[in-house]
Design an enzyme around this catalytic site. Structure first.
Site, short mmCIF file in Angstrom:
data_model
loop_
_atom_site.label_atom_id
_atom_site.label_comp_id
_atom_site.label_asym_id
_atom_site.label_seq_id
_atom_site.Cartn_x
_atom_site.Cartn_y
_atom_site.Cartn_z
N CYS A 52 29.92 -32.58 77.24
CA CYS A 52 29.73 -31.28 77.98
C CYS A 52 29.49 -31.45 79.25
O CYS A 52 28.46 -32.08 79.58
CB CYS A 52 28.45 -30.81 77.15
SG CYS A 52 27.91 -29.19 77.60
N ASP B 216 37.33 -28.17 73.92
CA ASP B 216 36.15 -28.96 74.14
C ASP B 216 36.30 -30.41 74.58
O ASP B 216 35.63 -31.01 75.05
CB ASP B 216 35.04 -28.76 72.75
CG ASP B 216 33.72 -29.34 72.97
OD1 ASP B 216 33.23 -29.09 74.19
OD2 ASP B 216 33.19 -29.69 72.18
#
Length: 308
Positions: free
Chosen positions: A247, A21
């Site tokens: 993100c 991530d």
């Protein structure tokens, strides 16, 4: 100085997401060998759950297109380090299993807009896509984590009702997931909201023992939200070394909670993590050099400044 507080767990498992991530939003492709060394350095710092990569189609996340090349380079850690990988569908699961992965994660959304933008599906369609993935993984005794994003707010839909999040979370867990990670994807959560959601999930049959929390620090609330979750009995916290991440499908999402900032707080509370903060800080400083910019982690900056 460690000063324990009442009502908190004695140990917390950190689910390190920096290598997946954290790096997935980097524009310049990080060499596979650097990623592998990053994972090894994180393990050397004491982290025992390190999310290694993602078996998504390279078109969607080019930074992680080297999953097949990377995973064999870190598998020597698999005896004492859990190396979960993200899989979007059955094809991704097959790719991961072919390389010997024993822990996987699926990635859902509590809101329709983000499900459409991130998965090109409705919430119902995404859950239907995950169903055979989870079933196949569990049949092979693979540990399954269910990520649920946009649990506190959505940049397109605004505030997300607690009842809506609980409904999707329960359906995700009913597929057979072993644990649920609650994502504050754009970092808008506050402690009261965290407690309310955890309480509602408990009432719906999802206990704190099955929950991990995944906070972003957009408004500087990640540690406060983590503390609220710990008070509620949560013992799994997602964090990213050096505060890397964001993100790619939600532009308002800034970096994840920095693992160093989390460890500093937990050490101060006398909560065990097994992580050596000095080694972890050195690892994040090393990665920051390779990315060509300072680490956003306050603890990394403070401790690096002390050593300089």
């Amino acid at each position: 100085m460690a000063v324990p507080a009442e009502g908190l767990p004695g140990r917390v498992r950190i689910h390190e997401v920096g290598a997946r991530d954290g790096l997935q939003n980097e524009k310049a492709v990080v060499p596979t060998e650097v990623k592998a060394e990053f994972v090894h350095r994180l393990a050397d710092a004491g982290l025992r759950t390190i999310e290694a990569t993602s078996f998504v189609h390279p078109k969607w996340v080019p930074q992680l297109a080297d999953a097949e090349q990377l995973f064999p380079l870190v598998q020597d850690l698999a005896d004492d380090v859990a190396l979960p990988v993200l899989v979007p569908n059955e094809r991704g699961l097959d790719r991961a299993l072919a390389l010997g992965a024993r822990r996987i994660a699926v990635f859902g959304s509590a809101t329709e807009t983000f499900a459409s933008r991130n998965l090109n599906r409705t919430v119902d369609e995404s859950l239907a896509m995950f169903e055979p993935v989870v079933a196949k993984a569990r049949a092979d005794r693979i540990h399954v984590r269910g990520y649920l994003s946009m649990c506190f707010g959505d940049p397109w839909e605004g505030a997300v009702p607690v009842r809506q999040v609980v409904g999707v979370a329960k359906r995700l867990m009913d597929l057979g997931c072993d644990e649920l990670s609650l994502g504050d994807t754009i970092g808008v959560a506050t402690p009261g909201h965290v407690r309310a959601l955890l309480a509602a999930l408990g009432e719906a049959g999802v206990p704190a023992s099955a929950i991990g929390v995944h906070f972003h620090d957009t408004y500087g609330q990640a540690l406060a939200n983590t503390y609220a979750a710990l008070q509620h009995g949560v013992t799994t916290v997602d964090a990213s070394a050096g505060g890397l991440g964001g993100c790619p499908y939600a532009k308002s999402a800034t970096g994840n909670l920095a693992t160093e900032d989390l460890v500093w707080m937990l050490d101060g509370l006398g909560i065990e993590t097994g992580v050596d903060l000095g080694r972890l800080t050195a690892t994040s400083a090393w990665m920051a050099e390779r990315l060509g910019r300072p680490s956003p982690s306050r603890t990394v900056r403070a401790l690096s400044h002390k050593e300089s």
